[in-house]
Design a protein around this motif. Structure first.
Motif, PDB file in Angstrom:
ATOM      1  N   UNK A  97       0.827  -1.203   0.000  1.00  0.00           N
ATOM      2  CA  UNK A  97       0.000   0.000   0.000  1.00  0.00           C
ATOM      3  C   UNK A  97       0.858   1.249   0.000  1.00  0.00           C
ATOM      4  N   UNK A  98       0.245   2.338  -0.436  1.00  0.00           N
ATOM      5  CA  UNK A  98       0.814   3.679  -0.325  1.00  0.00           C
ATOM      6  C   UNK A  98      -0.359   4.615  -0.083  1.00  0.00           C
ATOM      7  N   UNK A  99      -0.101   5.754   0.533  1.00  0.00           N
ATOM      8  CA  UNK A  99      -1.149   6.748   0.760  1.00  0.00           C
ATOM      9  C   UNK A  99      -0.712   8.040   0.080  1.00  0.00           C
ATOM     10  N   UNK A 100      -1.604   8.581  -0.737  1.00  0.00           N
ATOM     11  CA  UNK A 100      -1.299   9.802  -1.477  1.00  0.00           C
ATOM     12  C   UNK A 100      -2.382  10.853  -1.267  1.00  0.00           C
ATOM     13  N   UNK A 101      -1.957  12.126  -1.254  1.00  0.00           N
ATOM     14  CA  UNK A 101      -2.896  13.240  -1.218  1.00  0.00           C
ATOM     15  C   UNK A 101      -2.988  13.770  -2.636  1.00  0.00           C
ATOM     16  N   UNK A 102      -4.173  13.707  -3.200  1.00  0.00           N
ATOM     17  CA  UNK A 102      -4.370  14.182  -4.564  1.00  0.00           C
ATOM     18  C   UNK A 102      -4.268  15.706  -4.607  1.00  0.00           C
ATOM     19  N   UNK A 103      -3.908  16.247  -5.763  1.00  0.00           N
ATOM     20  CA  UNK A 103      -3.705  17.694  -5.850  1.00  0.00           C
ATOM     21  C   UNK A 103      -4.974  18.509  -5.597  1.00  0.00           C
ATOM     22  N   UNK A 104      -6.126  17.860  -5.610  1.00  0.00           N
ATOM     23  CA  UNK A 104      -7.382  18.583  -5.399  1.00  0.00           C
ATOM     24  C   UNK A 104      -8.008  18.264  -4.056  1.00  0.00           C
ATOM     25  N   UNK A 105      -7.224  17.641  -3.138  1.00  0.00           N
ATOM     26  CA  UNK A 105      -7.652  17.525  -1.758  1.00  0.00           C
ATOM     27  C   UNK A 105      -7.825  16.159  -1.142  1.00  0.00           C
ATOM     28  N   UNK A 106      -8.296  15.168  -1.853  1.00  0.00           N
ATOM     29  CA  UNK A 106      -8.579  13.873  -1.242  1.00  0.00           C
ATOM     30  C   UNK A 106      -7.325  13.099  -0.879  1.00  0.00           C
TER      31      UNK A 106
END
Length: 113
Positions: A97-106
């Motif tokens: 797994x990896x966790x990412x913050x999308x450029x539009x908030x989520x």
């Protein structure tokens, strides 16, 4: 990158009480496991979790889980599109797994091989 499926994440106060409802709703049997001090149950498209506030905070801030065919490629593509890595790729009890913050908030957990 193509998202193969999306898992809805839901915190519950009592996992034992919640599982039968979601099993009936999803028409499938729960798969239960623990990770990072949190008790979890995967039931169809739902990932239920419960535990102490301190432990749950590590998973509660993630909007949903996105299953992808190639985790490395998905993370690189998301980064190229402006996503920030919150947690780099790491092994888990049921894959990587990896966790990412999308450029539009989520904030999303990506899982895959």
């Amino acid at each position: 990158m193509a998202v193969e499926s999306v898992v809805v994440r839901q915190r519950v106060e009592d996992l034992d009480a919640a599982v039968p409802f979601y099993e009936k709703l999803a028409g499938s049997t729960a798969s239960r496991f623990a990770f990072a001090g949190v008790d979890l149950a995967s039931v169809g498209p739902f990932l239920l979790f419960a535990g102490p506030d301190e432990a749950v905070q590590r998973v509660a801030g993630v909007t949903a889980t996105l299953a992808v065919a190639d985790l490395n490629a998905a993370v690189e593509e998301a980064k190229a599109g402006g996503a920030d890595v919150v947690m780099p790729i790491q092994p888990t009890p049921n894959g990587r797994r990896a966790v990412l913050r999308h450029p539009y908030g989520g904030v999303f957990e990506y899982v895959g091989p």
